[in-house]
Design a protein around this motif. Structure first.
Motif, PDB file in Angstrom:
ATOM      1  N   LEU A  90     -10.985  36.278  18.878  1.00 45.03           N
ATOM      2  CA  LEU A  90     -10.266  35.394  19.806  1.00 45.03           C
ATOM      3  C   LEU A  90      -8.833  35.178  19.349  1.00 45.03           C
ATOM      4  O   LEU A  90      -7.899  35.226  20.157  1.00 45.03           O
ATOM      5  CB  LEU A  90     -10.993  34.057  19.945  1.00 45.03           C
ATOM      6  N   LYS A  91      -8.639  34.956  18.053  1.00 37.13           N
ATOM      7  CA  LYS A  91      -7.289  34.756  17.511  1.00 37.13           C
ATOM      8  C   LYS A  91      -6.429  35.994  17.791  1.00 37.13           C
ATOM      9  O   LYS A  91      -5.277  35.877  18.212  1.00 37.13           O
ATOM     10  CB  LYS A  91      -7.385  34.479  16.012  1.00 37.13           C
ATOM     11  N   ALA A  92      -7.011  37.179  17.599  1.00 40.95           N
ATOM     12  CA  ALA A  92      -6.278  38.428  17.851  1.00 40.95           C
ATOM     13  C   ALA A  92      -5.949  38.613  19.327  1.00 40.95           C
ATOM     14  O   ALA A  92      -4.992  39.316  19.676  1.00 40.95           O
ATOM     15  CB  ALA A  92      -7.088  39.622  17.338  1.00 40.95           C
ATOM     16  N   GLN A  93      -6.717  37.962  20.199  1.00 39.72           N
ATOM     17  CA  GLN A  93      -6.487  38.042  21.637  1.00 39.72           C
ATOM     18  C   GLN A  93      -5.514  36.967  22.121  1.00 39.72           C
ATOM     19  O   GLN A  93      -5.307  36.810  23.324  1.00 39.72           O
ATOM     20  CB  GLN A  93      -7.810  37.925  22.401  1.00 39.72           C
ATOM     21  N   GLY A  94      -4.950  36.188  21.203  1.00 41.51           N
ATOM     22  CA  GLY A  94      -3.949  35.199  21.574  1.00 41.51           C
ATOM     23  C   GLY A  94      -4.452  33.776  21.728  1.00 41.51           C
ATOM     24  O   GLY A  94      -3.697  32.903  22.162  1.00 41.51           O
ATOM     25  N   PHE A  95      -5.698  33.523  21.378  1.00 44.93           N
ATOM     26  CA  PHE A  95      -6.206  32.146  21.423  1.00 44.93           C
ATOM     27  C   PHE A  95      -5.499  31.360  20.329  1.00 44.93           C
ATOM     28  O   PHE A  95      -5.411  31.799  19.181  1.00 44.93           O
ATOM     29  CB  PHE A  95      -7.724  32.124  21.240  1.00 44.93           C
ATOM     30  N   GLU A  96      -4.986  30.194  20.692  1.00 42.99           N
ATOM     31  CA  GLU A  96      -4.115  29.446  19.794  1.00 42.99           C
ATOM     32  C   GLU A  96      -4.842  28.560  18.794  1.00 42.99           C
ATOM     33  O   GLU A  96      -4.417  28.445  17.644  1.00 42.99           O
ATOM     34  CB  GLU A  96      -3.165  28.573  20.621  1.00 42.99           C
ATOM     35  N   HIS A  97      -5.898  27.907  19.220  1.00 46.82           N
ATOM     36  CA  HIS A  97      -6.579  26.910  18.385  1.00 46.82           C
ATOM     37  C   HIS A  97      -8.041  27.299  18.234  1.00 46.82           C
ATOM     38  O   HIS A  97      -8.884  26.964  19.072  1.00 46.82           O
ATOM     39  CB  HIS A  97      -6.450  25.527  19.020  1.00 46.82           C
ATOM     40  N   VAL A  98      -8.326  28.035  17.158  1.00 49.79           N
ATOM     41  CA  VAL A  98      -9.662  28.578  16.937  1.00 49.79           C
ATOM     42  C   VAL A  98     -10.161  28.149  15.567  1.00 49.79           C
ATOM     43  O   VAL A  98      -9.405  28.142  14.592  1.00 49.79           O
ATOM     44  CB  VAL A  98      -9.639  30.124  17.018  1.00 49.79           C
ATOM     45  N   ALA A  99     -11.444  27.789  15.499  1.00 51.62           N
ATOM     46  CA  ALA A  99     -12.077  27.458  14.227  1.00 51.62           C
ATOM     47  C   ALA A  99     -13.450  28.098  14.166  1.00 51.62           C
ATOM     48  O   ALA A  99     -14.051  28.405  15.198  1.00 51.62           O
ATOM     49  CB  ALA A  99     -12.200  25.939  14.071  1.00 51.62           C
ATOM     50  N   ASN A 100     -13.928  28.291  12.953  1.00 50.84           N
ATOM     51  CA  ASN A 100     -15.285  28.769  12.727  1.00 50.84           C
ATOM     52  C   ASN A 100     -16.093  27.615  12.148  1.00 50.84           C
ATOM     53  O   ASN A 100     -15.647  26.936  11.223  1.00 50.84           O
ATOM     54  CB  ASN A 100     -15.290  29.941  11.744  1.00 50.84           C
ATOM     55  N   ILE A 101     -17.286  27.384  12.710  1.00 45.51           N
ATOM     56  CA  ILE A 101     -18.169  26.348  12.172  1.00 45.51           C
ATOM     57  C   ILE A 101     -18.962  26.987  11.042  1.00 45.51           C
ATOM     58  O   ILE A 101     -19.950  27.699  11.263  1.00 45.51           O
ATOM     59  CB  ILE A 101     -19.074  25.752  13.266  1.00 45.51           C
ATOM     60  N   ALA A 102     -18.483  26.771   9.824  1.00 43.52           N
ATOM     61  CA  ALA A 102     -19.070  27.378   8.631  1.00 43.52           C
ATOM     62  C   ALA A 102     -20.480  26.846   8.409  1.00 43.52           C
ATOM     63  O   ALA A 102     -20.728  25.655   8.509  1.00 43.52           O
ATOM     64  CB  ALA A 102     -18.189  27.083   7.415  1.00 43.52           C
ATOM     65  N   LEU A 148     -12.976  32.486  29.230  1.00 44.37           N
ATOM     66  CA  LEU A 148     -12.460  31.538  28.239  1.00 44.37           C
ATOM     67  C   LEU A 148     -10.969  31.350  28.429  1.00 44.37           C
ATOM     68  O   LEU A 148     -10.264  32.271  28.838  1.00 44.37           O
ATOM     69  CB  LEU A 148     -12.753  32.053  26.822  1.00 44.37           C
ATOM     70  N   ASN A 149     -10.496  30.154  28.114  1.00 43.40           N
ATOM     71  CA  ASN A 149      -9.088  29.810  28.265  1.00 43.40           C
ATOM     72  C   ASN A 149      -8.401  29.904  26.903  1.00 43.40           C
ATOM     73  O   ASN A 149      -8.740  29.145  25.996  1.00 43.40           O
ATOM     74  CB  ASN A 149      -8.979  28.391  28.824  1.00 43.40           C
ATOM     75  N   PRO A 150      -7.417  30.799  26.737  1.00 49.14           N
ATOM     76  CA  PRO A 150      -6.752  30.962  25.438  1.00 49.14           C
ATOM     77  C   PRO A 150      -6.039  29.709  24.926  1.00 49.14           C
ATOM     78  O   PRO A 150      -5.789  29.580  23.732  1.00 49.14           O
ATOM     79  CB  PRO A 150      -5.741  32.082  25.677  1.00 49.14           C
ATOM     80  N   ALA A 151      -5.717  28.775  25.810  1.00 45.87           N
ATOM     81  CA  ALA A 151      -5.036  27.547  25.383  1.00 45.87           C
ATOM     82  C   ALA A 151      -6.024  26.458  24.951  1.00 45.87           C
ATOM     83  O   ALA A 151      -5.635  25.488  24.312  1.00 45.87           O
ATOM     84  CB  ALA A 151      -4.144  27.025  26.503  1.00 45.87           C
ATOM     85  N   GLN A 152      -7.302  26.626  25.308  1.00 50.89           N
ATOM     86  CA  GLN A 152      -8.318  25.616  24.991  1.00 50.89           C
ATOM     87  C   GLN A 152      -8.772  25.765  23.535  1.00 50.89           C
ATOM     88  O   GLN A 152      -9.026  26.872  23.074  1.00 50.89           O
ATOM     89  CB  GLN A 152      -9.516  25.790  25.927  1.00 50.89           C
ATOM     90  N   PRO A 153      -8.870  24.657  22.805  1.00 48.97           N
ATOM     91  CA  PRO A 153      -9.393  24.738  21.442  1.00 48.97           C
ATOM     92  C   PRO A 153     -10.849  25.215  21.458  1.00 48.97           C
ATOM     93  O   PRO A 153     -11.652  24.737  22.252  1.00 48.97           O
ATOM     94  CB  PRO A 153      -9.307  23.304  20.930  1.00 48.97           C
ATOM     95  N   VAL A 154     -11.165  26.180  20.563  1.00 48.49           N
ATOM     96  CA  VAL A 154     -12.504  26.773  20.514  1.00 48.49           C
ATOM     97  C   VAL A 154     -13.019  26.752  19.079  1.00 48.49           C
ATOM     98  O   VAL A 154     -12.354  27.260  18.175  1.00 48.49           O
ATOM     99  CB  VAL A 154     -12.497  28.236  21.021  1.00 48.49           C
ATOM    100  N   ALA A 155     -14.207  26.174  18.902  1.00 52.02           N
ATOM    101  CA  ALA A 155     -14.909  26.238  17.617  1.00 52.02           C
ATOM    102  C   ALA A 155     -16.128  27.118  17.826  1.00 52.02           C
ATOM    103  O   ALA A 155     -16.967  26.841  18.687  1.00 52.02           O
ATOM    104  CB  ALA A 155     -15.322  24.846  17.156  1.00 52.02           C
TER     105      ALA A 155
END
Length: 113
Positions: free
Chosen positions: A84-96, A61-68
Motif C-alpha cells: 500500500l505504501k508503494a502504491q501511494g497510501f500516505e498513512h499506513v501501519a502494520n498491527i504487529a 481503498l482510499n489512499p488518503a485514508q489511514p490504514v492499519a
C-alpha cells in the motif's frame, strides 16, 4: 518505513490519524481464518480483503485514508502495508503480532488459532 503498532497501541494510533480521515483496519486474512476469529469494529472502520486479492481490489481503498493492516501474526499484513505504501497510501501501519496479539492484549474472547 512502515509504522509498527501493537494491538494495545491501536487506539492511540487511531486517534492520531483521525485528522487524516476515518481510520480503517484492513484484515487481510483468508475467509476461513475470519470464521475462526475476528475483531469487532470499535472506533474504526473494519474491512476484510484477503492478501491475495488486494492488487485487483486496490480501487476499493482510499489512499488518503489511514490504514492499519491486520493478519494472523503480522507477516502478511506487513507485506500488504508495504505494498500500500508503494502504491501511494500516505498513512499506513502494520498491527504487529496480528490477531493473535489482539487476543492477548485487547480481547481474550477472540480465539487463538
Amino acid at each position: 518505513m512502515i509504522t509498527q503498532i501493537r494491538p494495545s497501541q491501536l487506539a492511540a494510533w487511531l486517534d492520531s490519524m483521525r485528522a487524516h480521515g476515518e481510520p480503517l483496519v484492513l484484515d487481510v486474512r483468508e475467509p476461513s481464518e475470519l470464521r475462526v476469529a475476528s475483531v469487532t469494529a470499535d472506533g474504526f472502520t473494519l474491512r476484510t480483503i484477503p492478501m491475495g486479492v488486494i492488487p485487483p481490489r486496490l480501487n476499493e481503498l482510499n489512499p488518503a485514508q489511514p490504514v492499519a493492516c491486520l493478519c494472523h501474526h503480522g507477516a502478511r499484513s506487513m507485506q500488504v502495508a508495504s505494498f500500500l505504501k508503494a502504491q501511494g497510501f500516505e498513512h499506513v501501519a502494520n498491527i504487529a503480532g496480528g490477531i493473535h496479539a489482539w487476543s492477548a492484549e485487547l480481547d481474550a474472547n477472540i480465539p487463538v488459532y
